[in-house]
Design an enzyme around this catalytic site. Sequence first.
Site, PDB file in Angstrom:
ATOM      1  N   HIS A 221      -5.002 -62.087  40.698  1.00 51.03           N
ATOM      2  CA  HIS A 221      -4.711 -62.892  39.917  1.00 51.03           C
ATOM      3  C   HIS A 221      -3.031 -62.677  39.626  1.00 51.03           C
ATOM      4  CE1 HIS A 221      -8.618 -64.611  38.553  1.00 51.03           C
ATOM      5  NE2 HIS A 221      -8.988 -63.511  38.786  1.00 51.03           N
TER       6      HIS A 221
ATOM      7  N   GLU B 243      -1.206 -64.813  38.499  1.00 52.59           N
ATOM      8  CA  GLU B 243      -0.712 -65.531  37.131  1.00 52.59           C
ATOM      9  C   GLU B 243      -0.914 -64.709  35.818  1.00 52.59           C
ATOM     10  OE1 GLU B 243      -3.701 -65.837  38.604  1.00 52.59           O
ATOM     11  OE2 GLU B 243      -5.497 -66.313  37.307  1.00 52.59           O
TER      12      GLU B 243
ATOM     13  N   CYS C  38      -8.790 -66.501  43.448  1.00 49.79           N
ATOM     14  CA  CYS C  38     -10.026 -65.884  43.185  1.00 49.79           C
ATOM     15  C   CYS C  38     -11.426 -66.859  43.151  1.00 49.79           C
ATOM     16  CB  CYS C  38     -10.012 -65.168  41.538  1.00 49.79           C
ATOM     17  SG  CYS C  38     -11.129 -64.134  41.252  1.00 49.79           S
TER      18      CYS C  38
END
Lengths: 79, 220
Positions: free
Chosen positions: B196, B198, B86
């Site tokens: 994202h 994660e 990002c």
Amino acid sequence: MKAKIKVTLKNGVLDPQGKAIEGALGSLGFGGVNGVRQGKYFEIELAETDNVKAEATLKSMCEKLIANTVIENYEIELA
Amino acid sequence: MKSAVITFPGINRERDMLMALEATTGVKPISVWHTEASLPNVDLVIVPGGFSYGDYLRCGAIAARSPIMADIKAKAMKGLKVIGVCNGFQIITEAGLLPGVLMRNADLHFVCREVKLKIENNQTFFTNKMTKGQIVSCPVAHGEGNYACDGETLKRLEGEGRVVFRYAEGSNPNGATNDIAGIINERGNVIGMMPHPENMIEPLHGKVDCRPLFESLIAA
């Protein structure tokens, strides 16, 4: 001395912000707006007094930080 | 595999990334503040997401010129693995580690939702536990993820299999050229992606689709 730097999007690069402004101008009743391109303007105060040296420094500033030359052009004006 | 996560002022996803790395690889990553002049001895550096320097000037532009980035850049040239997620993707692109630029989303809206992501290249250090063509769910949260580059660069990225992640058909949230969501450099050690991963690794996230990405790192 004072320098003025104008950063503009290169031709052909999509400018959705310019498009939105164009739309808003239309809805305010401004007719005949054929296009809006948004850019950035910087004023930089320099201690340097030599125009040639100042211009070289400013060019380096533009290349290294102020403009992203993948999508932007810059113009330097010394006051 | 030893890793470091870099934090700049305005970054807000560093904890998610630190937790994801530890949860998936079993090794605690090192958290590095941006004023450090050099990296600890690690195999992988992750530049996480957020809004470094409030997105002033251009997203990632100021962070890309910080002292720690100079060291990351020098070590990446020698093969250090780097992932930018990002804002991290914007930062490493601004730093010149990857070609192109992330522009304002085509419809000007900040997008915060789940998208479908297609694994285009599973021969990278971050995707080797995936299969080519596999479609996974992954969240996105950005206002400037519209990937753009010149025609020559695009031809090379596509021709050399360097588009690693693509938004699956109908899933492009930002107008990115060729639905590009993530790319890798020529040498194969630097990856940047807008989504994202994660935030999609444990049941609490709703899905665990992106866990294999991090598990790929164990072998790296």
